[in-house]
Design a protein around this motif. Structure first.
Motif, PDB file in Angstrom:
ATOM      1  N   UNK A  54      51.254  52.286  70.919  1.00  0.00           N
ATOM      2  CA  UNK A  54      50.045  53.020  70.548  1.00  0.00           C
ATOM      3  C   UNK A  54      48.955  52.074  70.066  1.00  0.00           C
ATOM      4  N   UNK A  55      49.341  51.058  69.309  1.00  0.00           N
ATOM      5  CA  UNK A  55      48.362  50.074  68.847  1.00  0.00           C
ATOM      6  C   UNK A  55      47.796  49.257  69.998  1.00  0.00           C
ATOM      7  N   UNK A  56      48.630  48.978  71.009  1.00  0.00           N
ATOM      8  CA  UNK A  56      48.136  48.285  72.202  1.00  0.00           C
ATOM      9  C   UNK A  56      47.107  49.148  72.915  1.00  0.00           C
ATOM     10  N   UNK A 103      53.319  37.318  76.983  1.00  0.00           N
ATOM     11  CA  UNK A 103      53.872  37.899  75.762  1.00  0.00           C
ATOM     12  C   UNK A 103      52.992  39.072  75.337  1.00  0.00           C
ATOM     13  N   UNK A 104      53.505  39.841  74.384  1.00  0.00           N
ATOM     14  CA  UNK A 104      52.750  41.004  73.903  1.00  0.00           C
ATOM     15  C   UNK A 104      51.443  40.574  73.241  1.00  0.00           C
ATOM     16  N   UNK A 105      51.432  39.375  72.633  1.00  0.00           N
ATOM     17  CA  UNK A 105      50.199  38.869  72.020  1.00  0.00           C
ATOM     18  C   UNK A 105      49.102  38.732  73.063  1.00  0.00           C
ATOM     19  N   UNK A 106      49.437  38.153  74.209  1.00  0.00           N
ATOM     20  CA  UNK A 106      48.440  37.995  75.261  1.00  0.00           C
ATOM     21  C   UNK A 106      48.049  39.343  75.862  1.00  0.00           C
ATOM     22  N   UNK A 107      48.958  40.297  75.872  1.00  0.00           N
ATOM     23  CA  UNK A 107      48.614  41.645  76.333  1.00  0.00           C
ATOM     24  C   UNK A 107      47.567  42.257  75.394  1.00  0.00           C
ATOM     25  N   UNK A 110      44.224  40.560  76.155  1.00  0.00           N
ATOM     26  CA  UNK A 110      43.622  41.093  77.368  1.00  0.00           C
ATOM     27  C   UNK A 110      43.044  42.472  77.161  1.00  0.00           C
ATOM     28  N   UNK A 111      43.804  43.315  76.464  1.00  0.00           N
ATOM     29  CA  UNK A 111      43.327  44.682  76.184  1.00  0.00           C
ATOM     30  C   UNK A 111      42.079  44.654  75.305  1.00  0.00           C
ATOM     31  N   UNK A 112      42.047  43.743  74.348  1.00  0.00           N
ATOM     32  CA  UNK A 112      40.881  43.597  73.481  1.00  0.00           C
ATOM     33  C   UNK A 112      39.643  43.224  74.289  1.00  0.00           C
ATOM     34  N   UNK A 113      39.785  42.257  75.206  1.00  0.00           N
ATOM     35  CA  UNK A 113      38.647  41.826  76.020  1.00  0.00           C
ATOM     36  C   UNK A 113      38.180  42.939  76.952  1.00  0.00           C
TER      37      UNK A 113
END
Length: 434
Positions: A54-56, A103-107, A110-113
């Motif tokens: 959900x946070x992603x 990794x989830x960090x990079x996901x 990407x979602x942030x951008x």
């Protein structure tokens, strides 16, 4: 070129400008709803919990929300052309990073951008509409924009599920990123901020409302923002948008597919069909309510009627048969839910029409924050419910408990529709100040 020829050229080219921008908006909606369909793929790939998922999803909405006022400022100062070009370019890069994330960090990055990039598109389109289309057409054009944009939401349901099954979720998001880069180039090449940039008369001139030298001067950015924020007529539309859109995104963009699979035991390739009915309903409803409003010369009454039905649909989903309405009801229920959720489309027109006419970008951006505030905070609330009670309650009771929050958000937001100022489809700011 005669004046008549210039007017004809304007009437033709404005659809080219709008058409390119609305393609960018299709990409906005695709990313907005896509994560719900690939939820299980992401859980399997990154081994994440419901709250993390959900946070992603919310990582798209937080920058979108916080960028709305800057987006309005950019639309009013930098111009829609460059604003959408740079935003779509950034979203394309974000989608590629998301698809390739090791990794989830990079996901999350990407979602942030993606959220940061697409956050400027809609406000820029509203700004373009205020420059290329008549004031009396604003509601209709907002509805048309939302209609076409929602087709991106439709693509993010069953079509996305089929593409992901064929090409994997990673390849799909990389492909969408590459398409976004092409759209960014077209925006820069084709779009113009105003008719005057092409040597054409302004809409105000054509309507005989003003000569160029009489055009209202835009106040400084800081003063413009203060005017919008301190105008009490801005806020009812803001809060109505918050609950309506937040609940809709919680269903169609986050938890709806899981609800249909776990409660109704539907296959993962079939469940998105039901959510597609909701997004298609929103697309059609967005166009319908804009047209109805412009024909009636009313904003408030259509908002109340559509909003009342929307609230009832959530009541049916949550309370009928213990949170599990008969499956035969779901297609019409979801379609009507999406169709009447479109009440929020008029909130942009209301925000524009109660504020200074020269700051359309900032006024609509402030109102637009509301919907993405709801979309950012509501899905994680549901995620915490699933994490806390997932091993305790059976699926129907679990989703009923979670969706109760959606119903409450919608019901409270509906009350704000009664506080919206009726504008009769014209800007009343100057009249109010006279």
């Amino acid at each position: 070129m005669t004046q008549a020829e210039k007017v004809k050229k304007l009437e033709r080219y404005r659809w080219v400008v709008w058409g390119i921008l609305v393609v960018a908006y299709v990409i906005v909606f695709f990313h907005r709803l896509a994560l719900g369909v690939v939820r299980q793929d992401l859980v399997d790939t990154f081994n994440i919990t419901g709250t993390t998922f959900a946070n992603l999803g919310s990582m798209y909405f937080y920058p979108y929300m916080f960028m709305q006022i800057p987006a309005g400022i950019l639309a009013d100062s930098l111009g829609a052309r460059k604003t959408v070009t740079y935003g779509t370019l950034l979203a394309g890069l974000g989608s590629i990073i998301f698809g390739l994330a090791p990794s989830i960090l990079w996901a999350f990055v990407g979602r942030l951008l993606v959220g940061l990039g697409v956050s400027v598109v809609f406000i820029a389109i509203l700004k373009i509409q205020s420059q290329w289309f008549k004031e009396s057409e604003f509601g209709t054009m907002s509805g048309m924009t939302s209609f076409v944009g929602n087709l991106g939401g439709v693509m993010a349901q069953t079509p996305l599920a089929l593409v992901v099954a064929a090409f994997t979720w990673r390849t799909t998001f990389v492909g969408i990123g590459l398409i976004s880069l092409v759209v960014a180039f077209l925006c820069y090449w084709v779009v113009r901020n105003t008719p005057e940039e092409m040597g054409l008369p302004s809409i105000a001139e054509i309507e005989g409302k003003e000569r160029p030298s009489q055009a209202p001067q835009r106040p400084p950015i800081g003063e413009s923002l203060v005017r919008v924020l301190t105008n009490p007529r801005t806020w009812p539309s803001f809060f109505m948008f918050t609950g309506f859109f937040g609940a809709f995104i919680s269903l169609t963009g986050a938890w709806g597919q899981s609800y249909l699979i776990e409660v109704y035991d539907l296959p993962s390739t079939v469940a998105p069909n039901y959510l597609m009915a909701a997004t298609l309903g929103l697309a059609i409803g967005s166009f319908a309510i804009g047209k109805i409003s412009d024909v009636m010369k009313r904003r408030k009454l259509p908002m109340i009627v559509f909003g009342a039905i929307y609230t009832i649909t959530w009541g049916i989903l949550v309370f009928v048969n213990g949170g599990k309405p008969p499956i035969a009801m779901l297609y019409p229920l979801f379609f009507v839910m999406g169709f009447t959720c479109s009440a929020f489309v008029l909130s942009w027109a209301c925000g524009k029409e109660v504020n200074h006419p020269s700051i359309a970008g900032i006024s609509t951006s402030v109102v637009n924050i509301g919907g993405f505030l709801g979309s950012a905070i509501l899905p994680p609330i549901l995620g915490r419910v699933f994490d806390a009670y997932g091993g305790v309650l059976e699926p129907t009771a679990l989703f009923q408990r979670a969706f109760m929050y959606c119903f409450a958000f919608v019901a409270v937001s509906f009350l704000f529709a009664f506080l919206v100022k009726e504008t009769h489809c014209r800007n009343i700011y100057i009249e109010k100040k006279a």
